[in-house]
Design a protein around this motif. Structure first.
Motif, PDB file in Angstrom:
ATOM      1  N   GLN A   1       0.938  -1.045  -0.016  1.00  0.00           N
ATOM      2  CA  GLN A   1      -0.067   0.101  -0.088  1.00  0.00           C
ATOM      3  C   GLN A   1       0.911   1.493   0.035  1.00  0.00           C
ATOM      4  OE1 GLN A   1      -0.426   2.148   2.793  1.00  0.00           O
ATOM      5  NE2 GLN A   1      -2.222   3.438   2.425  1.00  0.00           N
ATOM      6  N   TRP A   2       1.967   1.197   1.085  1.00  0.00           N
ATOM      7  CA  TRP A   2       2.847   2.296   0.892  1.00  0.00           C
ATOM      8  C   TRP A   2       3.800   2.588  -0.406  1.00  0.00           C
ATOM      9  CZ3 TRP A   2       8.480   1.582   0.988  1.00  0.00           C
ATOM     10  CH2 TRP A   2       9.164   2.788   1.262  1.00  0.00           C
ATOM     11  N   MET A   3       3.803   1.416  -0.945  1.00  0.00           N
ATOM     12  CA  MET A   3       4.801   1.671  -2.310  1.00  0.00           C
ATOM     13  C   MET A   3       3.947   2.132  -3.400  1.00  0.00           C
ATOM     14  SD  MET A   3       7.977   0.153  -2.336  1.00  0.00           S
ATOM     15  CE  MET A   3       8.027   0.102  -3.986  1.00  0.00           C
ATOM     16  N   LEU A   4       2.722   1.581  -3.669  1.00  0.00           N
ATOM     17  CA  LEU A   4       1.665   2.118  -4.557  1.00  0.00           C
ATOM     18  C   LEU A   4       1.381   3.513  -4.494  1.00  0.00           C
ATOM     19  CD1 LEU A   4      -0.480  -1.022  -4.954  1.00  0.00           C
ATOM     20  CD2 LEU A   4       1.320  -0.428  -6.424  1.00  0.00           C
ATOM     21  N   SER A   5       1.237   4.089  -3.124  1.00  0.00           N
ATOM     22  CA  SER A   5       0.710   5.311  -2.564  1.00  0.00           C
ATOM     23  C   SER A   5       2.030   6.166  -3.438  1.00  0.00           C
ATOM     24  CB  SER A   5       0.837   5.580  -1.266  1.00  0.00           C
ATOM     25  OG  SER A   5      -0.159   4.891  -0.820  1.00  0.00           O
ATOM     26  N   PHE A   6       3.178   6.055  -2.971  1.00  0.00           N
ATOM     27  CA  PHE A   6       4.169   6.966  -3.724  1.00  0.00           C
ATOM     28  C   PHE A   6       4.687   6.676  -5.186  1.00  0.00           C
ATOM     29  CE2 PHE A   6       4.084   7.697   0.724  1.00  0.00           C
ATOM     30  CZ  PHE A   6       4.131   8.898   0.723  1.00  0.00           C
ATOM     31  N   LEU A   7       4.214   5.459  -5.509  1.00  0.00           N
ATOM     32  CA  LEU A   7       4.858   5.049  -7.013  1.00  0.00           C
ATOM     33  C   LEU A   7       3.785   5.402  -8.132  1.00  0.00           C
ATOM     34  CD1 LEU A   7       7.239   2.026  -6.831  1.00  0.00           C
ATOM     35  CD2 LEU A   7       7.744   4.667  -6.867  1.00  0.00           C
ATOM     36  N   ALA A   8       2.415   5.430  -7.651  1.00  0.00           N
ATOM     37  CA  ALA A   8       1.172   5.274  -8.642  1.00  0.00           C
ATOM     38  C   ALA A   8       0.154   6.139  -8.170  1.00  0.00           C
ATOM     39  CB  ALA A   8       0.883   3.965  -8.857  1.00  0.00           C
ATOM     40  N   LEU A   9      -0.148   6.330  -6.851  1.00  0.00           N
ATOM     41  CA  LEU A   9      -1.338   7.120  -6.604  1.00  0.00           C
ATOM     42  C   LEU A   9      -1.429   8.723  -7.207  1.00  0.00           C
ATOM     43  CD1 LEU A   9      -3.911   7.126  -4.878  1.00  0.00           C
ATOM     44  CD2 LEU A   9      -2.659   7.559  -2.852  1.00  0.00           C
ATOM     45  N   GLY A  10      -0.439   9.242  -7.024  1.00  0.00           N
ATOM     46  CA  GLY A  10      -0.284  10.564  -7.519  1.00  0.00           C
ATOM     47  C   GLY A  10      -0.702  10.674  -8.938  1.00  0.00           C
ATOM     48  N   GLN A  11      -0.192   9.792  -9.835  1.00  0.00           N
ATOM     49  CA  GLN A  11      -0.609   9.843 -11.309  1.00  0.00           C
ATOM     50  C   GLN A  11      -1.952   9.313 -11.259  1.00  0.00           C
ATOM     51  OE1 GLN A  11       1.826   8.837  -9.587  1.00  0.00           O
ATOM     52  NE2 GLN A  11       3.835   8.148 -10.949  1.00  0.00           N
ATOM     53  N   CYS A  12      -2.609   8.505 -10.473  1.00  0.00           N
ATOM     54  CA  CYS A  12      -3.870   8.114 -10.613  1.00  0.00           C
ATOM     55  C   CYS A  12      -4.910   9.041 -10.341  1.00  0.00           C
ATOM     56  CB  CYS A  12      -4.081   6.772 -10.046  1.00  0.00           C
ATOM     57  SG  CYS A  12      -3.311   5.384 -10.365  1.00  0.00           S
ATOM     58  N   CYS A  13      -4.437   9.959  -9.097  1.00  0.00           N
ATOM     59  CA  CYS A  13      -5.376  11.065  -8.914  1.00  0.00           C
ATOM     60  C   CYS A  13      -5.470  12.108  -9.812  1.00  0.00           C
ATOM     61  CB  CYS A  13      -4.815  11.565  -7.581  1.00  0.00           C
ATOM     62  SG  CYS A  13      -4.955  10.806  -6.005  1.00  0.00           S
ATOM     63  N   LEU A  14      -4.146  12.564 -10.466  1.00  0.00           N
ATOM     64  CA  LEU A  14      -4.304  13.371 -11.589  1.00  0.00           C
ATOM     65  C   LEU A  14      -5.107  12.913 -12.823  1.00  0.00           C
ATOM     66  CD1 LEU A  14      -3.139  15.958 -12.971  1.00  0.00           C
ATOM     67  CD2 LEU A  14      -1.111  14.659 -13.558  1.00  0.00           C
ATOM     68  N   ALA A  15      -4.884  11.606 -13.217  1.00  0.00           N
ATOM     69  CA  ALA A  15      -5.527  11.052 -14.272  1.00  0.00           C
ATOM     70  C   ALA A  15      -7.187  11.166 -14.028  1.00  0.00           C
ATOM     71  CB  ALA A  15      -5.567   9.517 -14.552  1.00  0.00           C
ATOM     72  N   ALA A  16      -7.571  10.742 -12.727  1.00  0.00           N
ATOM     73  CA  ALA A  16      -9.054  11.034 -12.068  1.00  0.00           C
ATOM     74  C   ALA A  16      -9.605  12.257 -12.291  1.00  0.00           C
ATOM     75  CB  ALA A  16      -9.079  10.369 -10.741  1.00  0.00           C
TER      76      ALA A  16
ATOM     77  N   ILE B   1      -8.580  14.746 -14.339  1.00  0.00           N
ATOM     78  CA  ILE B   1      -8.714  15.221 -15.730  1.00  0.00           C
ATOM     79  C   ILE B   1      -9.969  14.164 -16.227  1.00  0.00           C
ATOM     80  CG2 ILE B   1      -7.878  14.942 -17.961  1.00  0.00           C
ATOM     81  CD1 ILE B   1      -4.722  15.236 -16.677  1.00  0.00           C
ATOM     82  N   LEU B   2     -10.080  13.098 -16.154  1.00  0.00           N
ATOM     83  CA  LEU B   2     -11.436  12.385 -16.530  1.00  0.00           C
ATOM     84  C   LEU B   2     -12.403  12.919 -16.145  1.00  0.00           C
ATOM     85  CD1 LEU B   2     -10.031   8.775 -16.387  1.00  0.00           C
ATOM     86  CD2 LEU B   2     -10.365  10.065 -18.440  1.00  0.00           C
ATOM     87  N   LEU B   3     -12.761  13.298 -14.709  1.00  0.00           N
ATOM     88  CA  LEU B   3     -13.781  13.901 -14.170  1.00  0.00           C
ATOM     89  C   LEU B   3     -14.256  15.186 -14.813  1.00  0.00           C
ATOM     90  CD1 LEU B   3     -15.878  13.577 -11.888  1.00  0.00           C
ATOM     91  CD2 LEU B   3     -14.476  14.990 -10.507  1.00  0.00           C
ATOM     92  N   LEU B   4     -13.288  16.217 -15.576  1.00  0.00           N
ATOM     93  CA  LEU B   4     -13.397  17.239 -16.096  1.00  0.00           C
ATOM     94  C   LEU B   4     -14.014  17.006 -17.297  1.00  0.00           C
ATOM     95  CD1 LEU B   4     -10.015  19.179 -15.592  1.00  0.00           C
ATOM     96  CD2 LEU B   4     -12.506  20.029 -14.781  1.00  0.00           C
ATOM     97  N   LEU B   5     -14.083  15.611 -17.857  1.00  0.00           N
ATOM     98  CA  LEU B   5     -14.461  15.418 -19.400  1.00  0.00           C
ATOM     99  C   LEU B   5     -15.784  14.889 -19.200  1.00  0.00           C
ATOM    100  CD1 LEU B   5     -11.043  13.931 -20.858  1.00  0.00           C
ATOM    101  CD2 LEU B   5     -12.145  16.311 -21.003  1.00  0.00           C
ATOM    102  N   THR B   6     -16.308  14.712 -17.997  1.00  0.00           N
ATOM    103  CA  THR B   6     -17.791  13.975 -17.847  1.00  0.00           C
ATOM    104  C   THR B   6     -18.628  15.331 -17.422  1.00  0.00           C
ATOM    105  OG1 THR B   6     -17.586  13.785 -15.458  1.00  0.00           O
ATOM    106  CG2 THR B   6     -16.557  12.180 -16.726  1.00  0.00           C
ATOM    107  N   ASP B   7     -19.861  14.636 -17.211  1.00  0.00           N
ATOM    108  CA  ASP B   7     -21.153  15.607 -16.825  1.00  0.00           C
ATOM    109  C   ASP B   7     -20.796  16.200 -15.551  1.00  0.00           C
ATOM    110  OD1 ASP B   7     -22.240  14.980 -19.298  1.00  0.00           O
ATOM    111  OD2 ASP B   7     -23.535  13.459 -18.801  1.00  0.00           O
ATOM    112  N   TYR B   8     -20.160  15.522 -14.679  1.00  0.00           N
ATOM    113  CA  TYR B   8     -19.617  16.048 -13.577  1.00  0.00           C
ATOM    114  C   TYR B   8     -18.497  16.869 -13.438  1.00  0.00           C
ATOM    115  CZ  TYR B   8     -23.006  12.410 -12.125  1.00  0.00           C
ATOM    116  OH  TYR B   8     -24.149  11.555 -12.229  1.00  0.00           O
ATOM    117  N   TRP B   9     -18.153  17.567 -14.356  1.00  0.00           N
ATOM    118  CA  TRP B   9     -16.939  18.575 -14.612  1.00  0.00           C
ATOM    119  C   TRP B   9     -16.940  19.601 -13.440  1.00  0.00           C
ATOM    120  CZ3 TRP B   9     -17.946  23.502 -15.100  1.00  0.00           C
ATOM    121  CH2 TRP B   9     -19.345  24.052 -15.374  1.00  0.00           C
ATOM    122  N   TYR B  10     -18.209  19.848 -13.083  1.00  0.00           N
ATOM    123  CA  TYR B  10     -18.227  21.048 -12.036  1.00  0.00           C
ATOM    124  C   TYR B  10     -17.729  20.654 -10.647  1.00  0.00           C
ATOM    125  CZ  TYR B  10     -22.723  18.499 -10.852  1.00  0.00           C
ATOM    126  OH  TYR B  10     -23.133  17.159 -10.119  1.00  0.00           O
TER     127      TYR B  10
END
Length: 335
Positions: free
Chosen positions: A23-38, A40-49
């Protein structure tokens, strides 16, 4: 290559420890990128607001990582951190009392690949920091880049991570009444490129900015050495002057992030992967070095205190090395 698989009948406790570290490894190797992707994707949906509202909040909250962050006692006390601690295990060793009437600047050495000891000891309560040092609140300084990632920044601030900008350290070290400790991995990201089992090289001779910070704030300096920090991962050979090291150093200068090519073991086998080895880490907190406040320190003042700090750091290492598995003939290499 012959693969060594983990036994099927391992105790549940060990399985949970591996999950805690994963959990710690994934937090610092992948979680930041996943949060950024989420985001950006949210901006492209009906819930952009929702993303737009968060962006507004982000703008208003931009300075928080440089003003002590937003820690959460509940997250610092998560049960998962106890499993994370016991995986290695990580132990916090106290050698002297710290008076909560003062503020402190902890110099953490060595950086290692992912500063596991610094995180476990100063961003969680798994090793009992608040019990060992009552009245002291710890903050681990981290590259400002990570606090620009939406959502991820909220998570890391909960543990006591704050920006490593100069103004951030100044904010902590100048808190009235004392009781605050800024923890800085002095060698920084470049030192991680030398992190491998048996390495005792510290990049400290040219690093004097933290000394000047301590002088200007009157914050007491505390050398900290984390025995076992470099034993957690292997690293692809990158001797100074090699093509790989040259590329890594150029990327570090451009991006501010070091990219050590590390490897260790896997989740279900012991032959390859990114999960750290089960090697003990002993983080020894040395005696505080009293520092008188000097708002305009001269070059000589900085040099004198820097030399005193290095002497204390070397003494801390020498006094404790044989207790924690380092040969008597081994010595620190300061560059």
């Amino acid at each position: 290559m012959r693969i060594r698989f983990a036994p099927l009948r391992l105790p549940l406790e060990r399985r949970l420890q591996t999950l805690g570290v994963l959990q710690w490894m994934l937090s610092f190797l992948a979680l930041g990128q996943c949060c950024l992707a989420a985001f950006i994707l949210l901006l492209l949906t009906d819930y952009w607001y929702i993303a737009a509202l968060y962006a507004g909040w982000l703008y208003l909250d931009l300075d928080t990582p440089a003003k002590g962050g937003r820690r959460s006692a509940r997250i610092r006390n998560w049960a998962v951190w106890r499993y994370f601690r016991d995986y290695f295990p990580i132990t916090l060793v106290k050698t002297a009392e710290l008076d909560p009437k003062h503020n402190y600047l902890f110099g953490f050495h060595p950086h290692g690949v992912l500063v596991a000891g610094a995180f476990g000891n100063f961003c969680t309560e798994a090793t009992g920091f608040s019990r060992l040092f009552p009245g002291i609140t710890s903050y681990l300084l981290m590259l400002p880049f990570w606090f620009k990632l939406p959502l991820f920044r909220e998570y890391i601030m909960c543990g006591g991570l704050v920006s490593s900008e100069k103004r951030s350290a100044n904010y902590i070290l100048n808190q009235p009444g004392g009781g605050h400790a800024a923890v800085l991995a002095v060698g920084g990201a470049p030192e991680s490129l030398d992190a491998r089992p048996g390495a005792l090289t510290l990049q400290v001779l040219g690093r004097k900015g933290f000394i000047k910070l301590a002088l200007k704030a009157g914050a007491h300096l505390v050398p900290v050495f984390s025995f076992g920090e470099n034993e957690l991962f292997n690293q692809v050979a990158n001797p100074r002057g090699s093509l790989l090291r040259t590329v890594q150093e150029k990327l570090q200068k451009v991006m501010g992030l070091a990219m050590p090519l590390f490897h260790a073991r896997g989740v279900f086998q012991y032959s390859f992967g990114l999960v750290p080895f089960r090697n003990p880490v002993y983080t020894v907190v040395g005696k505080p070095i009293p520092v008188e406040k000097n708002t305009s320190p001269s070059r000589e003042d900085v040099e004198e205190l820097h030399k005193h700090y290095l002497d204390q750091l070397v003494s801390l290492f020498e006094e404790n090395k044989t207790k924690y598995g380092i040969a008597e003939c081994s010595h620190l290499v300061l560059i």
